[in-house]
Design an enzyme around this catalytic site. Structure first.
Site, PDB file in Angstrom:
ATOM      1  N   GLY A 171      36.836  36.691  40.538  1.00  0.00           N
ATOM      2  CA  GLY A 171      36.752  37.960  41.272  1.00  0.00           C
ATOM      3  C   GLY A 171      36.139  39.044  40.417  1.00  0.00           C
ATOM      4  N   ASN A 172      36.268  40.275  40.846  1.00  0.00           N
ATOM      5  CA  ASN A 172      35.789  41.406  40.022  1.00  0.00           C
ATOM      6  C   ASN A 172      36.682  42.619  40.268  1.00  0.00           C
ATOM      7  OD1 ASN A 172      34.571  43.092  42.240  1.00  0.00           O
ATOM      8  ND2 ASN A 172      33.397  41.202  42.510  1.00  0.00           N
ATOM      9  N   HIS A 173      36.412  43.697  39.544  1.00  0.00           N
ATOM     10  CA  HIS A 173      37.325  44.845  39.568  1.00  0.00           C
ATOM     11  C   HIS A 173      37.040  45.850  40.685  1.00  0.00           C
ATOM     12  CE1 HIS A 173      39.305  43.672  35.924  1.00  0.00           C
ATOM     13  NE2 HIS A 173      38.141  43.551  35.292  1.00  0.00           N
ATOM     14  N   SER A 174      36.168  45.523  41.620  1.00  0.00           N
ATOM     15  CA  SER A 174      35.875  46.492  42.686  1.00  0.00           C
ATOM     16  C   SER A 174      37.161  46.817  43.451  1.00  0.00           C
ATOM     17  CB  SER A 174      34.843  45.897  43.649  1.00  0.00           C
ATOM     18  OG  SER A 174      34.750  46.704  44.792  1.00  0.00           O
TER      19      SER A 174
ATOM     20  N   ALA B 185      31.085  44.446  46.269  1.00  0.00           N
ATOM     21  CA  ALA B 185      30.678  43.770  45.036  1.00  0.00           C
ATOM     22  C   ALA B 185      30.882  42.278  45.276  1.00  0.00           C
ATOM     23  CB  ALA B 185      31.533  44.242  43.865  1.00  0.00           C
TER      24      ALA B 185
END
Ligand code: C5P
Length: 402
Positions: free
Chosen positions: A212-215, A280
């Site tokens: 995943g990512n931090h969006s 994102a």
């Protein structure tokens, strides 16, 4: 949610029997989420008490240039009051007050505020039928309309005099819906459908792990809310995020993976006028998702990744496509990369963030963006809250689709 939510409203009350209904109007406006300040003419005090309207509006009621009994000379600044209002309502408006509004005969605080206000003014007249029909009153209506003021037509029916005819002030509920409808029809995105992607995507590795990512989804949620407030019907397709975007014009679909986001976008894209892709999206996903939790074994673990569909580029490649806005987060040679991305993905506008800018990026409440268009024209914005950035982005879109 009412279009009056968050608006500052000046309610002017003049001296007619319908003044008692202004208390109901104050309640309705407050219930709709507006901040209300009431100003009364001296004659209005004969019909309704300032205490009633102050209690209902939760604000002091003004009727004099200086407050009664005040020896300090504190002045009710009509200019400040006039500028405070996002809109002004005069209900009830007597024939006398309207004629002074026409000629600028400022002999009370309400008239001074009216002449100082720059906001839209709605007037709900109330009088007896013969006064209503009189040429001088009709002349006031014409003149006030020519000043850009909006007259809320009086109703037909029984009047305080016992006569029956036109002149009854519109009911408070009618005044409220008249103003709401009038504002709604002027909203710049009224009748437009907007699709927004937001947040991160999670690509499962096994039943408990993901890439995943931090969006946070905050930028997309701010865009959805702003677009809804500007009158658009918004479809928000959002990856895993706790951010709320609640408005009667927003329909939200939660997704997890890039493929799910792609599928949902393609369920809606042929029905929308504008698409804003602020999500994102993970560029790659594990080729296969393990059925069971992957056990710790060797000192290294290799996960084969395959490319996700590029949602923005796929929509950009459509023959019939909406006005398209992409986002780009760059770390170096920002403008150069952004120009190339806008062209490759066929965007009408591209919103550029740089990781080198303080106050911009994932999870923060602020953002700093540069917006570029097809002609490579760039507008650089200051760091501001994501709500204000959303306003800037939507203003650019509105300018372009005019
Ligand atoms: O190529 P890059 O990921 O930097 O492009 C960012 C833009 O493309 C964003 O608007 C993002 O929402 C969109 N995007 C997409 N699908 C992907 C990757 C990015 O819609 N798979």
């Amino acid at each position: 949610m009412s279009v009056l939510s968050g608006k500052n409203i000046i309610l002017g009350v003049t001296g007619g029997i319908a003044a008692y209904k202004s208390s109901i109007l104050v309640r309705l406006l407050v219930k709709a989420g507006a901040a209300v300040k009431v100003i009364m003419t001296p004659a209005a005090l004969e019909f309704v008490t300032p205490l009633t309207l102050a209690t209902l509006s939760k604000n002091p009621v003004h009727h004099l240039f200086t407050e009664e009994g005040d020896t300090t000379g504190v002045w009710n600044n009509h200019v400040e009051l006039g500028l405070w209002g996002d809109l002004m309502i005069i209900a009830p408006a007597t024939a006398n007050t309207m004629s002074k509004m026409v000629t600028g005969g400022i002999d009370n605080l309400l008239l001074a505020v009216y002449c100082s206000a720059k906001c839209p003014v709605y007037i709900a007249p109330a009088m007896d039928l013969d006064m209503y029909k009189h040429p001088s009153t009709q002349h006031s209506f014409e003149k006030l309309s020519s000043y850009g003021n909006i007259i809320i037509p009086a109703g037909d029916g029984e009047l305080a005099s016992g006569l029956s005819g036109k002149g009854r002030m519109a009911e408070p509920e009618e005044i409220l819906s008249f103003i709401e409808e009038d504002i709604e029809k002027q909203l710049p995105l009224k009748g437009k459908r907007v699709l927004i992607t937001a947040g991160p995507t999670y690509e499962p590795i096994d039943p408990v792990r993901f890439i995943g990512n931090h969006s946070s989804g905050k930028m997309g949620a701010a865009l959805a809310l702003e677009a809804a407030q500007l009158g658009a019907l918004v479809t928000l397709i959002i990856g895993p995020s706790h951010v709320e975007a609640v408005h009667s014009n927003i329909s939200r679909t939660n997704v997890m993976t890039a493929q799910q986001m792609y599928d949902q976008v393609f369920n809606h894209v042929d029905k929308v006028d504008i698409a804003i892709f602020s999500a994102a999206v993970a560029d790659y996903r594990p080729q296969s998702v393990a059925d069971q939790k992957i056990k710790k074994k060797d000192s290294t673990l290799t996960i084969e990744l395959v490319k996700n569909p590029d949602i923005l580029a796929s929509v950009g490649a459509l023959k019939k496509r909406p006005f398209l806005v992409g986002f780009a987060l760059e770390t170096e040679n920002e403008l150069e990369h952004a120009f190339a991305k806008a062209e490759k993905k066929n965007c009408d506008l591209l919103v550029l963030n740089s990781t080198r800018d303080k106050g911009a990026g994932f999870g923060k409440d602020t953002n700093k963006v540069t917006i570029i268009d097809r002609k490579k024209q760039t507008t650089v914005y200051e760091t501001k809250s994501k709500q204000l950035v959303a306003k800037d982005i939507l203003n650019e879109i509105i300018e372009k689709i005019k």
